[in-house]
Structure formats: C-alpha cells, structure tokens
Enzyme design. Structure first.
Site, PDB file in Angstrom:
ATOM      1  N   ASP A  52       6.431   1.088   6.244  1.00 15.01           N
ATOM      2  CA  ASP A  52       6.823  -0.332   6.776  1.00 15.01           C
ATOM      3  C   ASP A  52       8.503  -0.629   6.809  1.00 15.01           C
ATOM      4  OD1 ASP A  52       4.949  -1.751   6.410  1.00 15.01           O
ATOM      5  OD2 ASP A  52       4.910  -2.223   4.837  1.00 15.01           O
TER       6      ASP A  52
HETATM    7  N1  URA Z   1       2.073   0.398   1.868  1.00 15.16           N
HETATM    8  C1  URA Z   1       3.048  -0.254   2.125  1.00 15.16           C
HETATM    9  O1  URA Z   1       2.445  -1.995   1.834  1.00 15.16           O
HETATM   10  N2  URA Z   1       3.634  -0.831   3.147  1.00 15.16           N
HETATM   11  C2  URA Z   1       4.199   0.969   3.811  1.00 15.16           C
HETATM   12  O2  URA Z   1       4.299   1.058   3.981  1.00 15.16           O
HETATM   13  C3  URA Z   1       3.070   1.570   3.040  1.00 15.16           C
HETATM   14  C4  URA Z   1       1.924   1.389   1.876  1.00 15.16           C
END
Ligand code: URA
Length: 238
Positions: free
Chosen positions: A104
C-alpha cells in the site's frame, strides 16, 4: 516464463509468412542463443537471444530487483500524480518490469520487481506458500486473542472468504514505539493486514514488510534504494 514457437515469433516480428520463415531457417540465417536454428517449432521464451544474420531480434535479460519502498510511494508501474516504485529505480529496462506483490501507499519495506513472469508467479501464487513477513505498529494493545484469531483465519465478508492461517507474534512490551507485532502471511489480499486488525478494532499506524519467503530486505538499503538480486537469491527464494 512465456513460451512460444520460433516460427510464430519470426512471423510476427518480421511480418512474414510461414514459408518465408522456412526459407530463413533453411538458409541458416537464424540463431537462438548463439546456435543455428533449423526447426520451425523450436520453443523459445522471452529471454531467448534471437538473431537474424547480424540483426538482434530479441535480447531481453532477466532482471530481479529488491527495493526498500518508502512511505508515500505507489506500487504501480505508472501513475499520473504520484511517484511509483518504478520511478525510484535506476536501471535501463524499467518498462519491462512488474511488481511481485504490491504494498500500500504508506506501507514501507521489501518490494520485488522483475520481468520474469514465471519467477513472480512462483512467489505470488497462494499454492506456492511463499510467506511474507511484516512488522506492524498498532494504535491499541495486543492480546493473545489476536494470535488465536489470526491463526484461525478472519472472515472477509466482501470476498466471502476466510483468510489462511496467519502467524502473529506480539513484540510489544520490549519496544519503545508501542504496540508492535510481527505477522506472517501466506497470501496477499487487498489491504489484508489492515483489514485483519480492523476486524479486531485496532488501527494499523505503521506497516513494514521485511521479508518475502527466505529473502530478507537488505539492511544496507536506505528507503528508496534498490539493488539487483544475486543469482543465489533468485534461484533459492522459497
Ligand atoms: N497488508 C496491508 O494491509 N497492506 C500492505 O501493504 C500489505 C499487507
């Protein structure tokens, strides 16, 4: 790795018909990986070096990169507004690369990039069971119920699935920054960790991926820095 027949590659690449392909092969004009090609149905892949007399028709090198992704960077190959993980790289063949498991926007840590589709499938397909490990900082304290809930799997109503058993180890108590856990996932669903903790009504305030399978983020890489994987790392990831 994408496989194709040599005659189909030559027909498309040179815009010729099958008979012309046979003529080129019979004349000994085509080489695959330095060896004279004679069979129309020879199997090639995206990394086969293919030449026609002195002209190189295809010469992709497989590329494998680890990046220490900073927060505020998009895990995409292109974005109108934001800096992408590709923008951070310093290599020639950026356009051929894809991301092996996105993070993310505000998640930091290990991102792998490659142009080798079969290698990335080996890592991302859930049946391959390549684990991803994260360090998670949370708003509220953690209790042993979290470990049990993560191991049992958490129901995601939107997809109608229960997450695969995940390992959660509580680290807070030893740490100045607060409520910290390590989480090991065997899959990669959309916002998975945030949603799992959301289910426990606990907000993720920082998320950092430090390993994919047995490959750990190189501690010498500063946020935004990247390096090529070694041959050993490429061949032994599991
Ligand atoms: N889980 C999440 O919520 N975000 C990420 O970037 C990776 C795993």
């Amino acid at each position: 790795m994408k496989r194709a027949r040599l005659d189909n590659f030559l027909r498309t690449r040179l815009d010729i018909n099958r008979r012309d392909v046979r003529v080129l092969l019979a004349r000994g004009c085509v080489k695959v990986d330095g060896v004279l090609a004679t069979e129309i149905n020879q199997v090639i892949d995206q990394f086969s070096h293919i030449s026609l007399d002195d002209e190189v028709l295809q010469a992709y090198q497989p590329t494998y990169i680890m990046l220490n992704k900073p927060a505020g960077i998009v895990s995409a190959t292109r974005d109108e507004k934001h800096t992408t993980v590709i923008d951070l790289l310093d290599c020639d063949d950026k356009a051929s690369l894809h991301i092996v498991g996105r993070l993310d926007y505000n998640t930091t840590g290990l991102v792998l990039l490659t142009n080798d589709g079969s290698w990335s499938s080996r890592i991302t397909e859930p049946d391959q069971k390549v684990s991803k490990r994260y360090r998670v900082t949370l708003e509220k304290p953690l209790t042993p119920e979290y470990t049990e809930a993560f191991a049992a799997g958490i129901y995601f109503a939107f997809e109608g699935i229960t997450t695969r058993p995940a390992k959660l180890t509580i680290l807070s108590g030893h740490l100045p920054e607060g409520h910290v856990a390590e989480v090991e996932l065997l899959e990669g669903r959309y916002h998975q960790i945030k949603r799992m903790f959301g289910h426990m009504d606990n907000k993720v305030v920082a998320l950092h991926r430090f390993s994919v399978g047995n490959l750990e983020l190189d501690a010498s890489l500063q946020p935004g820095e990247s390096r090529a994987l070694t041959e050993h790392e490429v061949n032994n990831i599991k």
